[in-house]
Design an enzyme around this catalytic site. Structure first.
Site, PDB file in Angstrom:
ATOM      1  N   GLY A 141       0.822  -1.201   0.000  1.00  0.00           N
ATOM      2  CA  GLY A 141       0.000   0.000   0.000  1.00  0.00           C
ATOM      3  C   GLY A 141       0.851   1.244   0.000  1.00  0.00           C
ATOM      4  N   GLY A 143       0.580   5.553   1.271  1.00  0.00           N
ATOM      5  CA  GLY A 143      -0.190   6.604   1.913  1.00  0.00           C
ATOM      6  C   GLY A 143       0.630   7.858   2.065  1.00  0.00           C
ATOM      7  N   GLY A 144       0.096   8.820   2.803  1.00  0.00           N
ATOM      8  CA  GLY A 144       0.768  10.085   2.963  1.00  0.00           C
ATOM      9  C   GLY A 144       2.097   9.988   3.686  1.00  0.00           C
ATOM     10  N   PHE A 145       2.297   8.937   4.500  1.00  0.00           N
ATOM     11  CA  PHE A 145       3.533   8.789   5.251  1.00  0.00           C
ATOM     12  C   PHE A 145       4.558   7.941   4.521  1.00  0.00           C
ATOM     13  CE2 PHE A 145       1.414   9.632   9.568  1.00  0.00           C
ATOM     14  CZ  PHE A 145       1.738  10.983   9.460  1.00  0.00           C
ATOM     15  N   GLY A 146       4.196   7.319   3.417  1.00  0.00           N
ATOM     16  CA  GLY A 146       5.158   6.507   2.692  1.00  0.00           C
ATOM     17  C   GLY A 146       4.542   5.234   2.141  1.00  0.00           C
ATOM     18  N   VAL A 148       4.382   0.903   1.867  1.00  0.00           N
ATOM     19  CA  VAL A 148       4.462  -0.278   2.720  1.00  0.00           C
ATOM     20  C   VAL A 148       4.742  -1.510   1.867  1.00  0.00           C
ATOM     21  CG1 VAL A 148       3.290  -1.666   4.464  1.00  0.00           C
ATOM     22  CG2 VAL A 148       2.814   0.781   4.303  1.00  0.00           C
ATOM     23  N   LYS A 162       7.692  -0.277   6.310  1.00  0.00           N
ATOM     24  CA  LYS A 162       7.168   1.027   5.899  1.00  0.00           C
ATOM     25  C   LYS A 162       8.336   1.948   5.586  1.00  0.00           C
ATOM     26  CE  LYS A 162       3.464   2.997   7.339  1.00  0.00           C
ATOM     27  NZ  LYS A 162       2.395   3.647   8.129  1.00  0.00           N
ATOM     28  N   ASP A 259      -5.488  10.011  13.424  1.00  0.00           N
ATOM     29  CA  ASP A 259      -5.937   9.543  12.098  1.00  0.00           C
ATOM     30  C   ASP A 259      -6.575   8.159  12.232  1.00  0.00           C
ATOM     31  OD1 ASP A 259      -6.368   9.925   9.380  1.00  0.00           O
ATOM     32  OD2 ASP A 259      -4.602   8.766   8.846  1.00  0.00           O
TER      33      ASP A 259
END
Length: 459
Positions: A141, A143-146, A148, A162, A259
């Site tokens: 996946g 997302g905004g943080f990086g 995975v 991650k 979140d």
């Protein structure tokens, strides 16, 4: 004649010679008497043997077989004991060191020492090998943080890797210290952090691998919703509440998740919920103790009004997100579902209207119409509406929510009208803010963390 007379005194008579021989003989006999027993041995009964002089006795010999054994024992036993203790100590130290190295390099199983940075740090080469050089086939996946990835260590242990984006606000040492703190947060309803990797600009987190993807993978898919019957959904709700209560009140740190949503709730092989991304706000340089922030992280629809509009956050901000998530689990619909239809309301507004009209069960997912507990469903809707009230002071604590879920003797207060995001936007009461779209990208492979963080920056 004269010479003969002069030598005459030198000549001794036979009688004189005999007397001298007698004297010498007696003297020899006297000396021999000290060395030999001269009494007749066959007359012991009648004549006792003379006692030898004490001063003439030779020194006594030590008894055979008794004098050397204590000395040998006194020397050998301490040496043997010392050698045994040395060998045991070496074995213990070697075994402990081997376990520590295995824990740091091969994903620990739960008993590792996480008090030091070294016990948590992975080599970058180990991460590269585990993820097949961050292959797209291993990607779970984004997302905004990086991003995975699924990884397999050399011992066969499956992990989730991650790879954080490079806009983290922390330096290397601060990042390391933060990892030690986050790794100590262990709860059955939290995804466990095994360690991290820090090399150059690379910041990588290594988590436990959770096989059943995230909650949204089942909850919002019409074909998979049937796998979540009411009993299973109720356990998921209770597990999430326990995990958040641990972060808020029972952990070493007071962590506000900020979140909380379905894609950040992972499900293990037995469908137990595990909260992920609970340390991301800390890693990305936002002080958890402050009351206001100019950098708003979260996902639209789950953010409390005071956080989205004014940047004010607290544990009550997480309670609002939990309330939205709770209503999603009951209804089987995303909060954003209502924005994509012609309905002029969001999920929270829809649930409140049904509650006000006395028909709360109409919110229930149609796939559960045949098997559910009416009292449990109504109680959960009631709790959800208490959590999404507009005034943070009116929302319960997570400890109260856990008590409400576990005890029917607790009387629930009546909920007040929730905040209506959509109505506020329609009436022009909400400040204009730039909302980035949800960046989550899911693949069909089992996921561990498909977290997405939408950064919101006020203009």
């Amino acid at each position: 004649m004269g010479n003969a007379q002069q030598r005459e005194p030198r000549l001794q008579s036979s009688s004189q010679v005999n007397s001298q021989v007698t004297v010498l003989t007696s003297r020899v006999a006297e000396l021999e008497g000290h060395m030999y027993e001269v009494y007749p041995f066959y007359q012991q009964n009648s004549t006792s043997a003379p006692q030898p002089s004490p001063g003439a006795l030779p020194p006594p010999l030590p008894p055979k077989g008794k004098s050397k054994i204590p000395t040998i024992v006194a020397i050998v036993v301490p040496i043997a004991v010392s050698m045994l203790l040395f060998v045991v100590g070496c074995c213990f130290i070697t075994r402990r060191a081997r376990k520590k190295r295995s824990a740091a390099a091969e994903a620990p199983s739960g008993e590792n020492d996480i008090s030091t940075i070294e016990s948590l740090q992975f080599d970058f080469s180990t991460i590269v090998a585990a993820t097949n050089n961050f292959s797209d086939d291993n990607k779970l996946g984004e997302g905004g943080f990086g991003q995975v990835y699924k990884g397999i260590l050399s011992n066969g242990q499956e992990v989730a890797v991650k790879r954080l984006s490079k806009n983290s606000g922390q330096g290397a040492e601060e990042f390391k210290n933060e990892m030690v703190l986050v790794a100590k947060l262990q709860h059955r309803n939290l995804v466990r952090l095994y360690g991290f990797c820090l090399e150059g600009e690379e910041k990588i987190l290594v988590y436990e691998y959770v096989s059943n993807k995230s909650l949204d993978y089942f909850l919002f898919d019409p074909e998979k919703q049937g796998q979540l019957d009411w009993a299973r959904r109720y356990k998921i709700i209770a597990g999430i509440a326990r995990g958040i209560m641990y972060l808020h009140e029972d952990s070493r740190l007071r962590i506000i998740h900020r979140d909380l949503k379905a894609s950040n709730i992972l499900l293990d092989g037995e469908m137990h919920p595990k909260i992920s991304d609970f340390g991301m706000a800390r890693i990305f340089g936002v002080d958890q103790t402050q009351a206001n922030t100019s950098r708003i992280v979260g996902t639209y629809g789950y953010m409390s009004p005071e956080y989205a509009m004014h940047g004010q956050f607290s544990v009550k901000s997480d309670l609002y997100s939990f309330g939205v998530l709770l209503l999603e689990i009951i209804s089987g619909k995303k909060n954003s579902y209502f924005f994509q239809t012609d309905a002029a309301e969001d999920l929270v507004s829809h649930a409140w209207k049904l509650w006000r009209d006395g028909t709360p069960l109409e919110l229930l997912d149609p796939s559960m119409r045949d098997s559910y507990s009416r009292s449990e469903v109504i109680r959960c809707i009631h709790i959800g509406l208490l959590c999404v009230q507009e005034d943070p002071a009116d929302r319960p604590t997570m400890q109260s929510v856990v008590l409400m879920l576990n005890s029917y003797s607790v009387t629930l207060p009546l909920p007040e009208q929730p905040a209506f995001f959509l109505r506020s936007r329609t009436e022009g009461n909400m400040p204009k803010i730039t909302l980035e779209s949800d960046l989550s990208v899911s693949k069909s492979t089992p996921s561990v963390d498909e977290a997405s963080i939408t950064a919101v920056y006020p203009r």
